[in-house]
Design an enzyme around this catalytic site. Structure first.
Site, short mmCIF file in Angstrom:
data_model
loop_
_atom_site.label_atom_id
_atom_site.label_comp_id
_atom_site.label_asym_id
_atom_site.label_seq_id
_atom_site.Cartn_x
_atom_site.Cartn_y
_atom_site.Cartn_z
N ASP A 99 0.86 -1.17 0.00
CA ASP A 99 0.00 0.00 0.00
C ASP A 99 0.91 1.23 0.00
O ASP A 99 1.86 1.31 0.78
CB ASP A 99 -0.85 -0.01 1.28
CG ASP A 99 -2.28 0.43 1.04
OD1 ASP A 99 -2.46 1.51 0.44
OD2 ASP A 99 -3.19 -0.29 1.46
N ASP A 201 -3.13 4.69 -2.37
CA ASP A 201 -4.19 5.22 -1.53
C ASP A 201 -4.60 6.61 -2.02
O ASP A 201 -3.74 7.47 -2.23
CB ASP A 201 -3.62 5.31 -0.10
CG ASP A 201 -4.65 5.60 0.95
OD1 ASP A 201 -5.48 4.74 1.24
OD2 ASP A 201 -4.61 6.73 1.51
N GLU A 260 -6.56 3.70 -5.87
CA GLU A 260 -7.86 3.84 -5.21
C GLU A 260 -8.42 5.20 -5.59
O GLU A 260 -8.00 6.22 -5.04
CB GLU A 260 -7.73 3.74 -3.69
CG GLU A 260 -9.07 3.88 -2.99
CD GLU A 260 -9.00 4.44 -1.56
OE1 GLU A 260 -9.95 4.23 -0.80
OE2 GLU A 260 -8.00 5.10 -1.20
N HIS A 320 -11.20 -3.00 3.30
CA HIS A 320 -11.13 -2.64 4.71
C HIS A 320 -11.92 -1.37 5.05
O HIS A 320 -11.86 -0.89 6.18
CB HIS A 320 -9.67 -2.45 5.10
CG HIS A 320 -9.04 -1.30 4.36
ND1 HIS A 320 -8.86 -1.32 2.99
CD2 HIS A 320 -8.61 -0.10 4.77
CE1 HIS A 320 -8.33 -0.18 2.60
NE2 HIS A 320 -8.16 0.58 3.67
N ASP A 321 -12.61 -0.80 4.07
CA ASP A 321 -13.36 0.44 4.31
C ASP A 321 -14.88 0.28 4.27
O ASP A 321 -15.59 1.24 4.53
CB ASP A 321 -12.97 1.49 3.25
CG ASP A 321 -11.54 2.00 3.42
OD1 ASP A 321 -11.06 2.03 4.57
OD2 ASP A 321 -10.92 2.36 2.40
C1 GLC Z 1 -8.10 5.29 1.94
C2 GLC Z 1 -7.97 4.05 2.76
C3 GLC Z 1 -8.60 4.30 4.09
C4 GLC Z 1 -7.88 5.44 4.77
C5 GLC Z 1 -7.85 6.68 3.87
C6 GLC Z 1 -6.85 7.68 4.36
O1 GLC Z 1 -9.41 5.57 1.65
O2 GLC Z 1 -8.51 2.95 2.09
O3 GLC Z 1 -8.58 3.16 4.91
O4 GLC Z 1 -8.51 5.75 5.98
O5 GLC Z 1 -7.46 6.37 2.57
O6 GLC Z 1 -5.54 7.22 4.18
#
Ligand code: GLC
Ligand code: CA
Length: 539
Positions: A99, A201, A260, A320-321
């Site tokens: 990540d 991310d 993402e 995980h979100d």
């Molecule tokens: C992304 C991650 C999330 C995190 C956010 C800030 O959305 O998937 O888990 O809280 O970024 O880094």
């Protein structure tokens, strides 16, 4: 299968390291724990692991606030454990994706510590600092996704810094070339270590409007959604960075990056894919789909149309979100619907991303009181939104204490259903969801049509059925999914009518269905995959 390309034809499995396997019984999952379970993943049949962050982190956002980009947190076993993990993964032909959280660092990162120490520090403009605006107000109306203004007042130097997420996650200043250089160096460090790729991310938030203009208003809730994010997300400078980033990746063999896309839809995601940009960007429609063929059909269709020949699709049901698919789509412990969706995920054209525990149908743990909430987002928005702890509970390995995850109390509770919903139990049950996943993964690997065949929707009924064809030069597969509890007939076109299908998998029968009156009758919640090989098909 010499042209098998791992990230395109394979299956990627996301591990949330805190919750996979605890090797030293401190209640937190770690890298030696994951290494121990690699043979489980080989047996499952995945090709690559995406590791949620394992860098040193004070855990304001559980690893997504990084305080050192070139180290591994001691709680995960440190760099030695990482080296061993990657070595053992590669020995088993499993790739590893890290990540990359580079929109922001932790406020404990030495760069930020220096930056905030004085206005003249050499790291000052590594972050986004602004004084009060004329009327003694915030620099502009930009918000934090995690609640409140995005601007945090820092008394030491009497200026605000910007944070898109928690205030412990200050945003880097990407308009500073030194930042870009440091980040690229860091990426190179991990590539040299043999990492196979990265998940970026919230990548489309790195760059901000140079004039820091106010975002225009729109209707929505919470306040973050009351703005059109035209000045704090999706700035054109991103493409310059992506080009450099991609060139760096391409200087190593078979490296990969998936982004993402933050706040975007399939169009936004597609936009960032290409030879001078990312290999893939997430498209999150499946996460928002109801359990209806119409929703999934449309999600696939729009993604297929948008990407056409230019990009390779990827699909995700869990991460995980979000609330786990098992909890989104079922109130009970029945796994019927999950088998239908597993079949969809593993037979549609594109790269499937699985999330640990999806293969045994893990449910979200219930979050009952605010004082139990660990996720910073849940604490802010309680009780309207309870945060993301629910989908991050420990992996359920067996019926032992703490589901075999740890001998000590885990950092998040194990789900109550672990005595019967666990890997050991499902391994021994031929009808389990786990064995269904394993079989699907095996089929996917064995028949290239599921990797490279074109996708053609066959029919869909908005409430009941979704059926499609995957076709390559010498193979044709028919996938029929009944989303309904009751029997449904699937009408076949004439080219598909001959009774020479082979049954690859069904959760409801063991032999090929009879074609009767141009129809196949599917049982309630049946997921079925049929195949014809060339000699049967090509006359
Ligand atoms: C992304 C991650 C999330 C995190 C956010 C800030 O959305 O998937 O888990 O809280 O970024 O880094
Ligand atoms: Ca541990």
């Amino acid at each position: 299968m010499s042209d098998f390309l791992w990230w395109r034809d394979g299956v990627i499995y996301q591990i949330y390291p805190r919750s996979f396997m605890d090797s030293n019984n401190d209640g937190i999952g770690d890298l030696p724990g994951i290494t121990k379970k690699l043979d489980y993943l080989v047996d499952l049949g995945i090709d690559a692991i995406w590791l949620s962050p394992v860098y040193p982190s004070p855990d304001a956002d559980f690893g997504y606030d990084i305080s050192d980009y070139c180290e591994i947190d001691e709680k995960f076993g440190g760099m030695k454990a990482f080296d061993e993990f990657i070595h053992q993964a590669h020995t088993r032909n499993i790739r590893v994706i890290m990540d990359l959280v580079i929109n922001h660092t932790s406020d404990q990162h030495s760069w930020f510590q220096q930056s905030r120490s004085s206005k003249t520090n050499e790291y000052r403009d590594w972050y986004i600092w602004k004084g009060k605006s004329e009327r003694n107000k915030l620099p502009n109306n930009w918000q934090s996704r995690f609640g409140g203004s995005g601007w945090e007042w820092d008394p030491t130097t009497e200026e605000f810094y910007f944070h898109m997420f928690a205030k412990e996650q200050p945003d880097l200043n990407w308009s500073n070339p030194k930042v870009v250089e440091a980040i690229l160096d860091m990426i190179k460090f991990w590539l040299e270590k043999g990492v196979d790729g990265f998940r970026l991310d919230v990548f489309n938030a790195y760059y901000k409007d140079e004039k820091f203009r106010n975002n225009p208003f729109k209707l929505g809730l919470p306040k973050f959604d009351q703005q059109k994010h035209i000045y704090d997300i999706d700035q054109p400078q991103m493409f310059h960075f992506l080009k450099e980033f991609r060139a760096l990746l391409d200087s190593y063999p078979e490296r990969y990056a998936v982004g993402e896309t933050f706040m975007g839809d399939f169009k936004t995601s597609a936009h960032y894919m290409g030879n001078n940009a990312l290999h893939a960007a997430f498209e999150f429609s499946f996460l928002n789909s109801r359990y209806k063929p119409a929703n999934f059909y449309q999600a696939i269709q729009q993604w297929e149309d948008e990407l056409a020949q230019v990009g390779w699709p990827c699909y995700v049901l869990n991460n995980h979100d979000v609330i786990r698919s098992a909890s989104r789509y079922t109130k009970s412990e029945d796994d019927g619907r999950l088998k239908v969706l597993a079949t969809l995920m593993l037979t549609v054209r594109g790269t499937p991303f699985m999330y640990y525990g999806e293969e045994i149908g893990m449910r979200d743990i219930p979050i009952n009181k605010k004082s139990d909430v660990l996720d910073p987002v849940g604490r802010v928005f309680w009780p309207f939104y309870k945060g993301r702890d629910g989908c991050r509970s420990p992996m359920q390995w067996n019926a032992d204490k703490n589901a075999g995850f740890s001998k000590e109390i885990p950092w998040l509770p194990v789900h109550d259903n672990f005595p019967w919903r666990n890997v050991a139990k499902q391994t021994n049950d031929p009808k389990s969801l786990l064995n269904f996943y394993k079989k699907l993964l095996k089929i996917r690997k064995e028949y290239p049509v599921f990797q490279n065949g074109m996708y053609m929707p066959l029919t869909y009924d908005p409430k009941k059925i979704l059926a499609y064809i995957r076709q390559s030069n010498d193979q044709i597969a028919l996938i029929a999914l009944n989303f309904n509890k009751k029997e449904v007939a699937l009408v076949l076109s004439s080219q598909l009518l001959k009774d020479d299908w082979k049954l690859l998998i069904s959760n409801k029968r063991d032999t090929v269905p009879k074609i009767f009156d141009r129809k196949i009758t599917l049982f309630g919640n049946e997921a079925m995959v049929l195949l014809k090989q060339d000699h049967q098909f090509s006359e």
